[in-house]
Design a protein around this motif. Structure first.
Motif, short mmCIF file in Angstrom:
data_model
loop_
_atom_site.label_atom_id
_atom_site.label_comp_id
_atom_site.label_asym_id
_atom_site.label_seq_id
_atom_site.Cartn_x
_atom_site.Cartn_y
_atom_site.Cartn_z
N GLY B 98 2.14 -9.28 -8.86
CA GLY B 98 3.09 -9.53 -7.64
C GLY B 98 2.30 -10.10 -6.47
O GLY B 98 1.36 -10.87 -6.49
N GLY B 242 5.35 2.40 -3.68
CA GLY B 242 6.61 1.66 -3.91
C GLY B 242 7.86 2.25 -3.21
O GLY B 242 8.98 2.11 -3.81
N ASN B 268 3.62 -4.51 2.64
CA ASN B 268 4.75 -4.33 1.74
C ASN B 268 6.13 -4.63 2.56
O ASN B 268 7.09 -4.49 2.23
N ALA B 382 12.54 -5.00 -9.03
CA ALA B 382 11.68 -3.67 -9.36
C ALA B 382 12.59 -2.56 -9.91
O ALA B 382 11.91 -1.86 -10.87
N HIS B 403 9.87 -2.62 -4.03
CA HIS B 403 9.83 -3.94 -4.40
C HIS B 403 8.59 -3.37 -5.45
O HIS B 403 8.33 -4.63 -6.03
N GLU B 404 8.05 -2.35 -5.82
CA GLU B 404 7.25 -2.22 -6.88
C GLU B 404 7.67 -0.84 -7.67
O GLU B 404 8.12 0.08 -7.11
N LEU B 447 1.16 -0.16 -11.89
CA LEU B 447 2.00 -0.51 -10.83
C LEU B 447 2.38 -2.10 -10.91
O LEU B 447 1.50 -2.80 -10.91
N GLU B 449 4.83 -5.27 -9.92
CA GLU B 449 5.44 -5.78 -8.62
C GLU B 449 6.21 -7.11 -9.31
O GLU B 449 5.19 -8.12 -9.35
#
Lengths: 125, 516
Positions: B98, B242, B268, B382, B403-404, B447, B449
């Motif tokens: 990401g 996230g 973020n 996400a 977003h993750e 993780l 993204e």
């Protein structure tokens, strides 16, 4: 060093007279994976219970090693500078990190026994 | 053209063995170093012989050979073209790293940044000749202040971590102006590693705040740690798990109640830009990684850019220089003026102009509604991953996420496959691995993204690959994972040996043999 105690941050401490040897547990080295670097405290440095004392770096992560009890560093394990892999191969032996002169032995007695630590890590898995 | 007739680039060099060309397989080209492709006498240019001149260098005269390899122009072009083809990038396909690495760089940004009026400026030009550039910086500052709701912004920090340094130095300056020497900075245990590093670099001691079972800051634990010696809290929101820190307003109040400052890590910001104003959290400072939120290249062939927005309490301490607008146009303020007590400069000039142009191009081409939509799409993508991988991989926390999408390694339990093995197997399935083993608070973290740039088809293909890999691990095919990657030009690299015995310098084979 018959009586070894443990912390929730995965350090072990073995007391011999006033001097305690400190390292990280077998569980900790397994979780870290191959250790590639260890930063150790210099002799004479005062450490406080729960405060930063050393740094251990593996291919996966860098982690602080905390002092399990208050005291003054008397010696660091020089062998780890050349061969950090000792932490993986013998975490409870040749892979020890540093020794301190313990300020208050009661702090050591209050830590987890091996049986209590095994129960503690079983709960983490 | 191979100008073998030209002056030898390395007179007297020993003939090297031809290393290129022999080890190609399936058009996967092995690429030797340029030095290993050295052919004495070969050169891309045809210099005349140097004229006779008196040697006045004395003891500074070079005694050994320079050691540059002899190469023709096509050799050099092929070398760098081949290397660029080995680079997996966002221009080649989806990668779940990401925006941490880089999100799509719209080509409009690039076109504008190459405009000679911006690209060919010199930072020491007279101000009257750079009014357009100063106006652009002023406009970028206005957008950043509007989007964050903050009264001031410092544009000069060269990266996110440099922005953290800017924020904490401003906090330290503000504390000194109050006559206080507070020593502690609180950082959640899930924080980016740069947060505690920055605090330590500024001379603060760092204390770690535990997370609660929801993956957020434990407010009770934070309150217990706050006191009159706390200088600042550093908090990322949305956080590295996230997740949105939904008690952030109470957190800010608790921090301010003890007289400390609230530094927000804006890494973020992409998840909330255009929807949430960090000023409404009650923050005092926040850096914005232009590459993560505003689509600039990461670094971009020079320093990156991490502007820092500042509250009214910290604004007087902002670094120099900064742009002001007066009756005679725009002006770069290089010395502290008026009530300002600037802590000084962070770097030589005013910041990374190329990044400023690209970020403002992104903002203006999207507009406020477009930024709102981009943040929404990043979060939607996400959550789509989280929802469609739930039941195959194990989410670390209950959704919805920001977003993750964060997974732990419970789905690999008793399979003999680790997160690392899983990541390596993704390479054989055509995907660059995601961030792994971070944040540290999640066991064997994966993780992901996807960013706002991926469409549903692209996400569905990725999801299908992840599901197939998870099924393969559960079916007992551990050997496949331990072997992976099998299709990459290089298999598993010995990361341990590379870290323990790094080889940082190439030496010619003869010197290497002599050293051994």
């Amino acid at each position: 060093m018959s009586d070894i105690k443990f912390t929730e941050d995965h350090e072990w401490i073995g007391l011999d007279g006033d001097i305690a040897t400190i390292g990280i547990t077998d569980y900790a080295q397994q979780q870290l994976g191959d250790v590639v670097f260890v930063e150790l405290p210099q002799a004479g440095r005062k450490v406080t219970k729960g405060g930063d004392a050393a740094v251990v770096e593996s291919v996966k992560a860098a982690s602080e090693v905390y002092a399990p009890v208050d005291g003054e560093v008397t010696e660091a394990n020089a062998a780890l500078s050349d061969n950090p892999a000792l932490v993986n191969s013998a975490p409870m032996g040749e892979g020890w990190f540093f020794k301190i002169r313990v300020a208050d032995k009661k702090q050591v007695a209050a830590l987890m026994t091996e049986a209590a630590y095994q129960t503690f890590i079983a709960g983490l898995k | 053209m191979d100008r073998s007739q030209g002056r030898a680039a390395r007179p007297g060099a020993v003939a090297a063995t031809e290393t290129g060309g022999a080890s190609h397989r399936g058009l996967q080209l092995e690429e030797p170093l340029l030095f290993e492709q050295d052919s004495p006498g070969r050169s891309g240019v045809d210099f005349p012989a140097a004229p006779k001149a008196a040697d006045r260098l004395g003891g500074l005269r070079r005694k050994g050979v320079v050691g540059l390899p002899g190469l023709s122009e096509p050799q050099v072009i092929r070398h760098f073209t081949r290397l660029s083809q080995k680079n997996y990038s966002i221009d080649a396909g989806l990668y779940p790293l990401g925006s941490c690495t880089m999100k799509h760089n719209p080509r409009l940004n690039e076109k504008l940044a190459r405009h000679p009026g911006f690209a060919e400026l010199h930072p020491l030009q007279p101000m009257s000749t750079v009014q357009g550039a100063l106006a652009l910086m002023d406009e970028l500052a206005r957008w950043l202040k509007t989007l964050t709701g903050m009264p001031a912004v410092a544009l000069s920090p060269a990266a996110g971590a440099h922005g953290e340094l800017c924020g904490l130095v401003a906090i330290r300056a503000a504390l000194e102006a109050r006559g206080e020497s507070r020593k502690r900075v609180l950082v959640p245990e899930s924080a980016h590693g740069t947060n505690p590093a920055t605090a330590a670099a500024c001379g603060f001691s760092v204390q770690s705040i535990p997370a609660d079972s929801r993956g957020r800051v434990d407010l009770g634990a934070l309150r217990a740690m706050l006191g009159p010696d706390v200088a600042a809290l550093m908090l990322t929101n949305p956080n590295t798990c996230g997740l949105f820190e939904n008690e952030v307003v109470e957190i800010a109040k608790a921090v301010h109640d003890v007289g400390a400052f609230f530094y927000c890590d804006g890494a973020n910001f992409n998840a909330i830009v255009g929807r949430v104003r960090p000023a409404d959290f009650g923050i005092d400072a926040m850096h914005i990684n232009l590459h993560k939120t505003f689509s600039t290249p990461h670094g971009g062939g020079g320093p990156g850019s991490g502007p820092v927005v500042l509250s009214a309490a910290l604004a007087p301490f902002a670094p120099l220089p900064y742009v002001v607008h007066g009756p005679d146009g725009f002006r770069l303020v290089e010395m502290a003026e008026g009530a300002a007590k600037s802590f000084g400069r962070l770097k030589g000039f005013h910041g990374q102009m190329g990044m400023f142009v690209r970020a403002l191009a992104y903002m203006m081409s999207h507009g406020r509604d477009g930024l709102y939509e981009a943040a929404g799409d990043a979060v939607l993508n996400a959550n789509y991953l989280l929802a469609r991988l739930k039941g195959h991989l194990t989410p670390a926390f209950d959704g919805p996420c920001m977003h993750e999408a964060l997974f732990d390694d419970r789905f690999l339990k008793d399979t003999g496959v680790s997160t690392l093995d899983f990541a390596k197997a993704m390479i054989d399935y055509g995907y660059h691995p995601m961030t792994m083993y971070f944040p540290l608070v999640v066991h064997g973290a994966l993780l992901m993204e996807p960013t706002e740039s991926e469409n549903r088809d692209s996400l569905d293909r990725f999801i299908a690959a992840m599901r197939e890999l998870a099924a393969r691990a559960r079916a007992g095919d551990a050997a496949f994972f331990h072997e992976a990657p099998t299709l990459a030009p290089r298999r598993r690299l010995d990361e341990t040996r590379a870290a323990r015995q790094p080889v940082l310098r190439w030496r010619p084979p003869t010197a290497r043999r002599a050293a051994e």
